[in-house]
Motif scaffolding. Structure first.
Motif, PDB file in Angstrom:
ATOM      1  N   UNK A   1     -18.635   4.264   0.704  1.00 37.42           N
ATOM      2  CA  UNK A   1     -18.497   3.104  -0.186  1.00 37.42           C
ATOM      3  C   UNK A   1     -19.865   2.674  -0.715  1.00 37.42           C
ATOM      4  N   UNK A   2     -20.846   2.587   0.174  1.00 42.51           N
ATOM      5  CA  UNK A   2     -22.202   2.185  -0.221  1.00 42.51           C
ATOM      6  C   UNK A   2     -22.806   3.183  -1.212  1.00 42.51           C
ATOM      7  N   UNK A   3     -22.640   4.474  -0.933  1.00 44.91           N
ATOM      8  CA  UNK A   3     -23.166   5.510  -1.834  1.00 44.91           C
ATOM      9  C   UNK A   3     -22.502   5.433  -3.208  1.00 44.91           C
ATOM     10  N   UNK A   4     -21.196   5.220  -3.223  1.00 43.26           N
ATOM     11  CA  UNK A   4     -20.478   5.122  -4.500  1.00 43.26           C
ATOM     12  C   UNK A   4     -20.932   3.894  -5.281  1.00 43.26           C
ATOM     13  N   UNK A   5     -21.183   2.794  -4.588  1.00 44.23           N
ATOM     14  CA  UNK A   5     -21.675   1.575  -5.256  1.00 44.23           C
ATOM     15  C   UNK A   5     -23.041   1.843  -5.890  1.00 44.23           C
ATOM     16  N   UNK A   6     -23.911   2.525  -5.151  1.00 43.46           N
ATOM     17  CA  UNK A   6     -25.251   2.833  -5.650  1.00 43.46           C
ATOM     18  C   UNK A   6     -25.214   3.756  -6.863  1.00 43.46           C
ATOM     19  N   UNK A   7     -24.270   4.699  -6.895  1.00 38.58           N
ATOM     20  CA  UNK A   7     -24.151   5.656  -8.003  1.00 38.58           C
ATOM     21  C   UNK A   7     -23.315   5.124  -9.164  1.00 38.58           C
ATOM     22  N   UNK A   8     -22.711   3.949  -8.999  1.00 39.49           N
ATOM     23  CA  UNK A   8     -21.878   3.372 -10.050  1.00 39.49           C
ATOM     24  C   UNK A   8     -20.492   3.973 -10.121  1.00 39.49           C
ATOM     25  N   UNK A   9     -20.014   4.526  -9.017  1.00 38.25           N
ATOM     26  CA  UNK A   9     -18.700   5.163  -8.977  1.00 38.25           C
ATOM     27  C   UNK A   9     -17.684   4.383  -8.144  1.00 38.25           C
ATOM     28  N   UNK A  10     -18.010   3.142  -7.798  1.00 36.27           N
ATOM     29  CA  UNK A  10     -17.099   2.322  -6.990  1.00 36.27           C
ATOM     30  C   UNK A  10     -16.243   1.452  -7.904  1.00 36.27           C
ATOM     31  N   UNK A  11     -14.941   1.464  -7.666  1.00 35.00           N
ATOM     32  CA  UNK A  11     -14.004   0.613  -8.393  1.00 35.00           C
ATOM     33  C   UNK A  11     -13.365  -0.319  -7.376  1.00 35.00           C
ATOM     34  N   UNK A  12     -13.670  -1.606  -7.495  1.00 37.05           N
ATOM     35  CA  UNK A  12     -13.156  -2.596  -6.554  1.00 37.05           C
ATOM     36  C   UNK A  12     -11.922  -3.257  -7.144  1.00 37.05           C
ATOM     37  N   UNK A  13     -10.744  -2.892  -6.618  1.00 37.73           N
ATOM     38  CA  UNK A  13      -9.478  -3.442  -7.101  1.00 37.73           C
ATOM     39  C   UNK A  13      -8.884  -4.410  -6.082  1.00 37.73           C
ATOM     40  N   UNK A  14      -9.753  -5.047  -5.284  1.00 41.32           N
ATOM     41  CA  UNK A  14      -9.269  -5.956  -4.238  1.00 41.32           C
ATOM     42  C   UNK A  14      -9.123  -7.391  -4.710  1.00 41.32           C
ATOM     43  N   UNK A  15      -9.720  -7.728  -5.846  1.00 41.29           N
ATOM     44  CA  UNK A  15      -9.696  -9.098  -6.371  1.00 41.29           C
ATOM     45  C   UNK A  15     -10.212 -10.100  -5.342  1.00 41.29           C
ATOM     46  N   UNK A  16     -11.261  -9.710  -4.631  1.00 39.50           N
ATOM     47  CA  UNK A  16     -11.898 -10.600  -3.673  1.00 39.50           C
ATOM     48  C   UNK A  16     -11.259 -10.638  -2.305  1.00 39.50           C
ATOM     49  N   UNK A  17     -10.199  -9.913  -2.130  1.00 45.63           N
ATOM     50  CA  UNK A  17      -9.534  -9.885  -0.820  1.00 45.63           C
ATOM     51  C   UNK A  17     -10.150  -8.804   0.060  1.00 45.63           C
ATOM     52  N   UNK A  18      -9.727  -8.782   1.307  1.00 46.07           N
ATOM     53  CA  UNK A  18     -10.238  -7.815   2.276  1.00 46.07           C
ATOM     54  C   UNK A  18      -9.811  -6.397   1.884  1.00 46.07           C
ATOM     55  N   UNK A  19     -10.733  -5.451   1.975  1.00 46.59           N
ATOM     56  CA  UNK A  19     -10.419  -4.051   1.680  1.00 46.59           C
ATOM     57  C   UNK A  19      -9.624  -3.461   2.832  1.00 46.59           C
ATOM     58  N   UNK A  20      -8.460  -2.927   2.532  1.00 47.04           N
ATOM     59  CA  UNK A  20      -7.607  -2.322   3.562  1.00 47.04           C
ATOM     60  C   UNK A  20      -7.418  -0.833   3.359  1.00 47.04           C
ATOM     61  N   UNK A  21      -7.652  -0.354   2.136  1.00 50.60           N
ATOM     62  CA  UNK A  21      -7.523   1.083   1.869  1.00 50.60           C
ATOM     63  C   UNK A  21      -8.648   1.516   0.943  1.00 50.60           C
ATOM     64  N   UNK A  22      -9.180   2.691   1.225  1.00 47.64           N
ATOM     65  CA  UNK A  22     -10.200   3.312   0.381  1.00 47.64           C
ATOM     66  C   UNK A  22      -9.569   4.578  -0.181  1.00 47.64           C
ATOM     67  N   UNK A  23      -9.518   4.657  -1.506  1.00 47.98           N
ATOM     68  CA  UNK A  23      -8.878   5.783  -2.177  1.00 47.98           C
ATOM     69  C   UNK A  23      -9.976   6.649  -2.783  1.00 47.98           C
ATOM     70  N   UNK A  24      -9.985   7.912  -2.403  1.00 49.31           N
ATOM     71  CA  UNK A  24     -11.001   8.851  -2.882  1.00 49.31           C
ATOM     72  C   UNK A  24     -10.363   9.706  -3.971  1.00 49.31           C
ATOM     73  N   UNK A  25     -10.990   9.696  -5.142  1.00 49.13           N
ATOM     74  CA  UNK A  25     -10.461  10.412  -6.302  1.00 49.13           C
ATOM     75  C   UNK A  25     -11.235  11.718  -6.508  1.00 49.13           C
ATOM     76  N   UNK A  26     -10.609  12.662  -7.208  1.00 49.42           N
ATOM     77  CA  UNK A  26     -11.256  13.955  -7.415  1.00 49.42           C
ATOM     78  C   UNK A  26     -12.442  13.892  -8.370  1.00 49.42           C
TER      79      UNK A  26
END
Length: 91
Positions: A32-57
């Motif tokens: 998650x941290x690496x993806x945030x640094x590279x600009x590849x993180x998509x946060x669809x939690x709307x400020x709520x707690x993250x419960x699932x991390x989906x890895x895309x191809x």
């Protein structure tokens, strides 16, 4: 193309999905941290707690506020109860 609802009206393509994991382990937190640094993180939690991390191809990492089992059930068409009860599945 099948689209999967990952919460709050957000959809991802089932064809592009590699895995759905829980965010609890240290390696997933690093991803998650690496993806945030590279600009590849998509946060669809709307400020709520993250419960699932989906890895895309494409290398994108999508954060969702719904359980991994729920997302998996939406992909397969099974309910969450069916996924947790082996007697109810067709396997």
């Amino acid at each position: 193309m099948k689209l999967i609802n990952i919460g709050f009206g957000n959809l991802v393509s089932a064809n592009r999905l590699i895995s759905i994991v829980s965010p609890e382990s240290a390696p997933i937190k690093r991803i998650i941290t690496d993806a945030r640094d590279r600009g590849l993180l998509i946060d669809a939690t709307y400020g709520r707690r993250t419960r699932a991390v989906i890895i895309m191809d494409s290398g994108h990492i999508v954060l969702s506020a719904i359980q991994p089992e729920t997302v998996a059930g939406r992909i397969t068409g099974h309910s969450e109860k069916e996924l947790s009860d082996p007697e109810l599945t067709d396997e």
